[in-house]
Design a protein around this motif. Structure first.
Motif, short mmCIF file in Angstrom:
data_model
loop_
_atom_site.label_atom_id
_atom_site.label_comp_id
_atom_site.label_asym_id
_atom_site.label_seq_id
_atom_site.Cartn_x
_atom_site.Cartn_y
_atom_site.Cartn_z
N LYS A 48 0.81 -1.19 0.02
CA LYS A 48 0.04 0.16 -0.02
C LYS A 48 0.79 1.19 -0.23
O LYS A 48 0.66 2.23 -0.93
N SER A 49 1.89 1.32 1.14
CA SER A 49 2.65 2.54 1.08
C SER A 49 3.57 2.81 -0.39
O SER A 49 3.76 3.83 -0.68
N THR A 50 3.97 1.62 -0.85
CA THR A 50 4.88 1.49 -1.96
C THR A 50 4.04 2.13 -3.20
O THR A 50 4.32 3.07 -4.07
N GLN A 97 3.04 10.98 5.09
CA GLN A 97 3.89 9.79 5.10
C GLN A 97 3.29 8.76 6.53
O GLN A 97 2.86 9.30 7.46
N GLN A 98 3.57 7.76 6.20
CA GLN A 98 3.03 6.69 7.39
C GLN A 98 4.06 7.04 8.47
O GLN A 98 3.37 7.01 9.68
N ARG A 99 5.23 7.44 8.56
CA ARG A 99 6.04 7.85 9.69
C ARG A 99 5.83 9.21 9.86
O ARG A 99 6.59 9.94 9.12
N MET A 178 -2.76 9.81 1.70
CA MET A 178 -2.58 9.59 3.23
C MET A 178 -2.33 8.15 3.64
O MET A 178 -2.95 7.28 3.30
N ASP A 179 -1.23 8.07 4.26
CA ASP A 179 -0.93 6.59 4.68
C ASP A 179 -0.84 6.50 6.06
O ASP A 179 -0.28 6.93 7.00
N GLU A 180 -2.13 5.88 6.47
CA GLU A 180 -2.50 5.61 7.82
C GLU A 180 -2.28 6.88 8.82
O GLU A 180 -1.69 6.66 9.96
N PRO A 181 -3.43 7.89 8.14
CA PRO A 181 -2.99 9.04 8.95
C PRO A 181 -3.50 8.93 10.40
O PRO A 181 -3.45 9.99 11.14
MG LIG Z 1 2.52 1.09 4.68
#
Ligand SMILES: [Mg+2]
Ligand SMILES: Nc1ncnc2c1ncn2[C@@H]1O[C@H](COP(=O)(O)OP(=O)(O)O)[C@@H](O)[C@H]1O
Lengths: 258, 267, 278
Positions: A48-50, A97-99, A178-181
């Motif tokens: 997903k993030s990719t 970003q996720q982080r 949005m990556d796991e916001p």
């Molecule tokens: Mg991810």
């Protein structure tokens, strides 16, 4: 490069991505309609993030990552083409970003970091007004209004997550990835962000990665479900939630597998 | 162990503490009557040589650090690494010789003097010697910061210059300062190259192009012809103690900076 | 197309220039020595004694090579047990974390002390105070001290790395401490300690300042004796240049030092790779 009216969406065609020699995405095709919310679901590590990082070309900042095939069009323009202006693409297609990461500067400067770069310096009053309204929208204003000039590195993860959303919004993008916001947010802050997403939909196309099935059900118009780097299911919220054909997807959505 | 070394070296000084250390302006003339042991010229020499070497090696070394950490294509980085190691592994005496047959010779040819030793030549060669240490220490500091912030900042569409100026430089500052301090400590204590290139003349230097005698060169020159326990002997060891203190203080500073650098990374 | 900003282009250009200078410098220095010294560097130069008047204008550098090697050997006799033992103590037996970190800071500071100060210390302590005179023994001891901190730091790190990986697995089998140290810790840490040793020896071989007034003389006939001075490669080079004896021989000697160290480091690296693979 002029956008034509009815191609104003994101179109991913037969995308292949590998880290070194390990393929991560194979033949991923998907389209994300304009001014709708698409939830991207799937187990951890499915890519997903990719996928998000391909769409605003931050993937290439990882040296071993390679797009080995396929195309991505944003508003009709092939953004993987070497002549693409990467910086204006990244302004137009913003990512959360996720982080979440604070830059080593004040909270105020963190919010203003990208905006100042793209839209130029502003009068102090105007800048403060914009910062306030952005922080208000992500629900962080009350917590930080008295310490806008103190370092952002001391915020909690939940606060940082909202700061990063504000930072991306400040760029005034057309698309937000949005990556796991909401992964570190309490229910109240999560609700604030969900409201924000509903508001943004009027002007912005949104892709959101989430592990919260209920959240996907609440806020998304479309759903894309990835399994092991391939598209397992794609359609409207009702189609995927109600009648997924893939049995693993069905188990995942009903909470038996996750 | 540090205490041991300090004590042992200091023991000889402790027998009869010398006030001559403070006579900065007095000349170094141990054979005069009464003998005079002013170390002013040596400190000025050390200061000039170290200053020249830092002025050259710091910008270049940090530049190489940035290059190695961020800009160099992987293939080039694979060449750069052993090249710097080779540079760091060449003995000081070889550097001294190399400087002697290049810079010193060129200056002699150009100025028409019979020999061309100068503080400048010593400083330039010293710069080459400390370069790999500054480069690899700063590369290490920059690399960690780049790894952390590259994607977050560039993801907002800013330029790499903006990422560097507004984030990397600020975050890596303690690490870069540690690199500079390391270079300074090395330059201050380096002996052989300085001994061979500075001209080793016990007079107050008039400028970078004049000959001089940095502290380490003075120690190396004089110790061999000094009777143990004589005032001159004590004077030399007092000077050595000061040098030791300076280098130890720098080392403490480096440690503190490194600790700060890594703490900051994690907050 | 990405529009590069002029300042960014300038900046990138400067950084590239710095990188290129960084790669060119060693090539220039080694190349220069090779071009000027290779002609002189013959087999007989390595295995002959200095001849001519003053000595060193003809002949070779065999006693300097042997002297350097002997100094290192004497140094290792004290540096290996103290360095590896000290590293083992700090990593395994040290009673408190505090003491460990202070000792570690002290050793690191010691590693940063300029080598001329080791020379002064050796002169005061060994040559004068302990009446060893300028001798192979005194110089070897000083070089041992020069190598000690590097060896101690690397072996402590090597032990700590092994411990982090294997301690629980080994001790949970109920084995006692000596078995742990002799059958796991020492063998597993061997490669990294060897790497530290190579680093320390390479550093010590080239440094002239510590032996200048503790062990070396310009010229000496006769064999190696613990209580007699020796010739060494770096001081030989120093005297050749500072007394303007023979620049041809200086080039060849410098080349021997640089190439010798490069071959030594390269061989050690290859050995390390081999040991890691097996
Ligand atoms: Mg991810
Ligand atoms: N830098 C990298 N190098 C190698 N493999 C990676 C890297 N980043 C991610 N991966 C792998 O790619 C796969 C997909 O990762 P990601 O897109 O982050 O998954 P998700 O966001 O769906 O959890 C995972 O198997 C992960 O291990």
């Amino acid at each position: 490069m002029t956008p034509t009216a009815n191609t104003s969406w994101i179109q991913v065609e037969s995308l292949d991505v590998a880290y070194g020699n390990a393929p991560v995405l194979h033949q991923v095709s998907a389209s994300f309609p304009e001014r709708q919310v698409t939830a991207i679901l799937g187990p951890s590590g499915c890519g997903k993030s990719t996928l998000l990082r391909v769409i605003n070309r931050t993937l290439e900042l990882t040296p071993e990552a390679r797009v080995t095939g396929g195309q991505v069009h944003v508003k009709g323009r092939n953004i993987l083409h070497p002549s693409e202006d990467i910086r204006s693409l990244r302004k137009q297609v913003g990512i959360v970003q996720q982080r979440p990461l604070a830059f080593p500067m004040s909270i105020q400067e963190n919010v203003d970091f990208g905006r100042r770069h793209h839209h130029g310096r502003l009068q102090r009053k105007e800048r403060d007004r914009i910062t306030a309204s952005l922080l208000e929208r992500v629900g962080l204003w009350d917590e930080v209004k008295h310490r806008l000039d103190s370092s952002a590195t001391r915020l909690s993860i939940g606060q940082l997550q909202r700061l990063c959303i504000a930072r991306t919004l400040a760029n005034d993008p057309d698309v937000i990835l949005m990556d796991e916001p909401c992964s570190a947010l309490d229910p109240e802050s999560t609700a604030t962000i969900e409201t924000l997403i509903q508001e943004l939909k009027a002007t912005v196309t949104i892709l959101i990665v989430t592990h919260n099935i209920a959240q996907a059900r609440r806020i998304s118009d479309q759903i894309l479900f990835l399994l092991d780097g391939t598209v397992a299911e794609a359609g409207t919220n009702a189609e995927v939630m109600g009648a997924a054909r893939n049995p693993r997807v069905r188990r995942f959505l009903s909470g038996e597998e996750g | 162990m540090v205490l041991f070394l300090l004590k042992e070296t200091g023991l000889f000084q402790g027998l009869l503490p010398t006030r001559d250390l403070l006579q900065v302006a007095a000349p170094w003339s141990p054979l005069a009557t009464p003998p005079s042991f002013g170390l002013g010229h040596a400190w000025v020499g050390s200061f000039l040589v170290t200053g020249i070497s830092l002025a050259l090696a710091v910008p270049l070394g940090i530049g190489i650090g940035i290059f190695a950490a961020e800009i160099a294509p992987p293939a080039v980085a694979r060449i750069l690494q052993p090249a710097l190691e080779l540079l760091a592994g060449i003995p000081a005496v070889v550097y001294g010789f190399f400087g002697y047959v290049t810079f010193v010779k060129w200056y002699a040819d150009w100025s028409g003097q019979p020999t061309g030793e100068s503080l400048l030549a010593a400083g330039v060669v010293l710069a080459i010697m400390i370069l790999p240490f500054i480069a690899s220490t700063s590369a290490e500091a920059l690399r960690t910061v780049y790894q952390d912030y590259r994607e977050a900042a560039l993801g907002l569409g800013v330029t790499e210059g903006c990422l560097f100026r507004r984030i990397v430089l600020i975050k890596a500052l303690p690490g870069l300062a540690a690199a500079v301090a390391l270079g300074l400590a090395r330059a201050l204590g380096e002996t052989l190259a300085v001994l061979m290139l500075s001209g080793n003349t016990a007079a107050m230097p008039e400028g970078p192009l004049s000959r001089g005698q940095p502290l380490t060169a003075l120690l190396a020159t004089e110790l061999g012809e000094t009777a143990a326990g004589s005032p001159k002997y004590r004077m030399l060891f007092s000077a050595a103690c000061l040098l030791l203190l300076a280098v130890l203080a720098l080392n403490m500073g480096i440690l503190a900076l490194k600790r700060r650098f890594f703490e900051h990374l994690h907050d | 197309m990405t529009r590069p900003r002029p300042l960014d282009v300038l900046f990138r250009g400067l950084i590239w220039a710095a990188g290129i200078v960084g790669m060119a410098l060693p090539v220039w220095i080694v190349g220069f020595l090779l071009v000027r010294g290779a002609g002189r560097l013959t087999w007989s130069f390595l295995v002959d004694h200095p001849r001519g008047y003053p000595p060193g204008t003809e002949g070779g550098i065999l006693p300097a090579i042997l002297g350097s090697a002997a100094l290192i050997l004497v140094g290792l006799v004290i540096a290996i047990p103290l360095g590896v033992g000290g590293g083992l103590y700090l990593a395994e037996f040290c009673p408190s974390k505090r003491l460990q970190s202070y000792a570690r800071a002290a050793v690191e500071a010691l590693a940063g002390v300029p080598s001329i100060l080791y020379g002064l210390f050796g002169f005061a302590c060994f040559v004068v105070f302990l009446r060893m005179g300028i001798s192979l023994l005194a110089g070897g001891l000083v070089l041992g001290l020069v190598m000690l901190p590097i060896l101690l730091i690397t072996s402590q790190e090597a032990f700590a790395a092994v411990a982090a990986q294997y301690r629980e697995a080994t001790l949970s089998l109920g084995t006692d401490r000596s078995a742990w140290i002799f059958w796991v810790l020492l063998p597993k840490a061997r490669v990294r300690i060897l790497a530290g040793l190579v680093l320390a020896v390479g550093h010590a071989v080239g440094s002239a300042a510590p032996v200048l007034f503790t062990a070396s003389v310009y010229f000496r006939r006769g064999g190696l004796h613990l209580d007699q001075p020796v010739m060494t490669l770096p001081t030989h080079l120093y005297f050749l240049v500072s007394e303007a004896i023979s620049f041809d021989h200086a080039f060849a000697t410098a080349l021997v030092l640089v190439l010798g160290l490069a071959i030594f480091n390269g061989a050690a690296m290859a050995l390390r790779h081999q040991m890691r693979d097996s």
